[in-house]
Design a protein around this motif. Structure first.
Motif, PDB file in Angstrom:
ATOM      1  N   PHE A  41      58.204 105.183  81.731  1.00 33.31           N
ATOM      2  CA  PHE A  41      59.222 105.711  82.656  1.00 33.31           C
ATOM      3  C   PHE A  41      59.846 104.600  83.505  1.00 33.31           C
ATOM      4  CE2 PHE A  41      58.293 110.521  83.288  1.00 33.31           C
ATOM      5  CZ  PHE A  41      58.160 110.684  81.922  1.00 33.31           C
ATOM      6  N   SER A  44      62.578 103.048  81.628  1.00 37.08           N
ATOM      7  CA  SER A  44      63.513 103.925  80.943  1.00 37.08           C
ATOM      8  C   SER A  44      64.926 103.842  81.513  1.00 37.08           C
ATOM      9  CB  SER A  44      63.015 105.380  81.018  1.00 37.08           C
ATOM     10  OG  SER A  44      64.067 106.249  80.684  1.00 37.08           O
ATOM     11  N   ASP A  46      67.338 105.748  80.617  1.00 38.55           N
ATOM     12  CA  ASP A  46      67.802 107.132  80.836  1.00 38.55           C
ATOM     13  C   ASP A  46      67.395 107.608  82.222  1.00 38.55           C
ATOM     14  OD1 ASP A  46      68.817 107.157  78.324  1.00 38.55           O
ATOM     15  OD2 ASP A  46      67.138 108.253  77.419  1.00 38.55           O
ATOM     16  N   ASN A 276      60.394 115.319  78.214  1.00 43.31           N
ATOM     17  CA  ASN A 276      60.023 114.264  77.260  1.00 43.31           C
ATOM     18  C   ASN A 276      58.544 114.311  76.876  1.00 43.31           C
ATOM     19  OD1 ASN A 276      62.504 112.356  76.920  1.00 43.31           O
ATOM     20  ND2 ASN A 276      62.423 112.837  79.108  1.00 43.31           N
ATOM     21  N   LEU A 279      56.656 111.703  74.599  1.00 41.09           N
ATOM     22  CA  LEU A 279      56.165 110.383  75.016  1.00 41.09           C
ATOM     23  C   LEU A 279      54.635 110.389  75.164  1.00 41.09           C
ATOM     24  CD1 LEU A 279      58.963 109.377  77.549  1.00 41.09           C
ATOM     25  CD2 LEU A 279      58.595 108.495  75.241  1.00 41.09           C
TER      26      LEU A 279
END
Ligand SMILES: Cc1ncc(COP(=O)(O)O)c(C=O)c1O
Length: 369
Positions: A41, A44, A46, A276, A279
């Motif tokens: 994370f 990330s 995004d 998500n 993941l």
């Protein structure tokens, strides 16, 4: 000079001589097998974009909070994020903290009182020990994950007992027998407090949620600096415990609240986690690849922390250097941080590590051992 009249230099020199002197280093490039960013994370793009958009929509998020939450530092965002967290974890309430360290300080310095006992697993995190130091209660240790030893200690206590455990331990990478300890806590009318720092995000919202033990714990701590890639923590508890902390916990009361951005990044982190799930599955897959190397380890089969015992500080350093030359970032834990003879290399696995990286890493370790 000040440093000549105080004993600091001597202590530092002792550490240097033993090869255990700590210093701050800038991050080196390499393959990450040491960070707590289990799900990637913190890297990330995004998630970064989502956070950036929130700031663009509401730049006020970045401003200081201006005071303690009991004076001018409270906000709609802090309150609504706490409500959301409590709902998600199926607890009556939640109280946010700027870090897990602060959350544990608040809990253990505040809840237990003079004639109580805090019984901690011998491998409990330092933040719990430091919280106990600020408390008037006595602290006792039980052998790591040893139910019998815990029960023997519980039997001998007269006052109220608090039991402190982690659901997943970060030094050993093993799980606590949470259900058995919860049963003991109820048998002895004790209060169980569970630190979920390393389980949260890796195993859904943590093991208390997974095992539906909300009614068996007095408080659980989830931290957001690891799998959530953010920063901060929440204490999950009932309304009474929350109110008690708000009224009596110095680490909550006598400090300026964090910026709203911190609370917003936690909220966004939860949304990202909910969207998500793959993941955590990828991470489990990588853990399987690691375990398929059959390296000896005391860690649990599904733990993202895999410890490899290299019981000698110098040998351990040598292995870490070899790995570092091959581009692998790992974390070595020397004695006295762990007991002499149990020095270890701690490998943190992530969803973003590749199978090739893991195979190469385990190959080097196997060859060295
Ligand atoms: C088990 C455990 N509890 C609490 C903490 C402290 O959390 P934070 O890093 O958010 O202060 C850590 C982090 O190292 C941890 O491993």
């Amino acid at each position: 000079m000040l440093s000549n009249t105080l004993p600091f230099q001597e202590s530092l020199d002792k550490r240097r001589d033993k090869g255990t002197l700590r210093s701050l280093r800038l991050l080196s490039d390499g393959i990450d097998f040491y960070s707590n960013d289990y799900l990637g994370f913190a890297k990330s793009k995004d998630l970064q974009q989502l956070l950036l958009q929130k700031i663009i929509d509401n730049p006020q998020l970045l401003s200081g909070s201006t005071g303690s939450r009991l004076i001018s530092g409270n906000s709609d965002i802090a309150v609504s994020v706490e409500n959301e967290i409590a709902q998600k974890h199926h607890f009556e309430s939640a109280l946010l903290f700027p870090s897990g360290y602060n959350a544990n300080l608040a809990l253990f310095s505040t809840l237990p009182s003079r004639h109580d006992a805090i019984i901690v697993d011998e491998q409990i995190h330092r933040s719990v020990h430091d919280g106990c130091k600020l408390s008037n209660a006595k602290k006792l240790k039980f052998k790591h994950n040893d139910i019998e030893d815990l029960e023997n200690i519980l039997k001998r206590q007269k006052g109220h007992c608090y039991i402190a455990i982690e659901s997943l331990y970060s030094m050993e990478g093993d799980f606590a027998p949470v259900q058995e300890i919860a049963a003991l806590a109820s048998k002895y009318k004790s209060s169980l407090i569970v630190d979920e720092a390393h389980a949260f995000g890796v195993f859904g919202y943590g093991l208390i949620e997974k095992l539906q033990l909300q009614n068996h714990v007095s408080a659980a701590v989830v931290t957001y600096g690891k799998a959530l890639g953010a920063h901060g923590a929440a204490i999950l508890c009932n309304e009474t415990v929350k109110s008690y902390l708000i009224n009596f916990a110095s680490p909550f009361i006598y400090t300026t609240s964090a910026q709203d951005f911190q609370w917003m990044s936690i909220k966004t982190g939860y949304e990202f986690l909910d969207q998500n799930h793959e993941l955590a599955e990828k991470l489990q897959n990588n853990i399987k690849v690691f375990r398929s190397s059959k390296l000896q380890s005391p860690s649990a089969e599904t733990s993202p922390v895999q410890a490899i015992l290299i019981p000698d500080n110098h040998k351990l350093k040598e292995l870490q250097n070899i790995l570092s030359e091959e581009g692998f970032l790992t974390y070595a834990i020397y004695s006295p941080t762990v007991k002499e003879g149990s020095e270890r290399l701690r490998i943190c696995l992530h969803s973003f590590n590749t199978e090739e990286e893991i195979m190469k890493l385990t190959g080097i370790i196997k060859e060295f051992i």
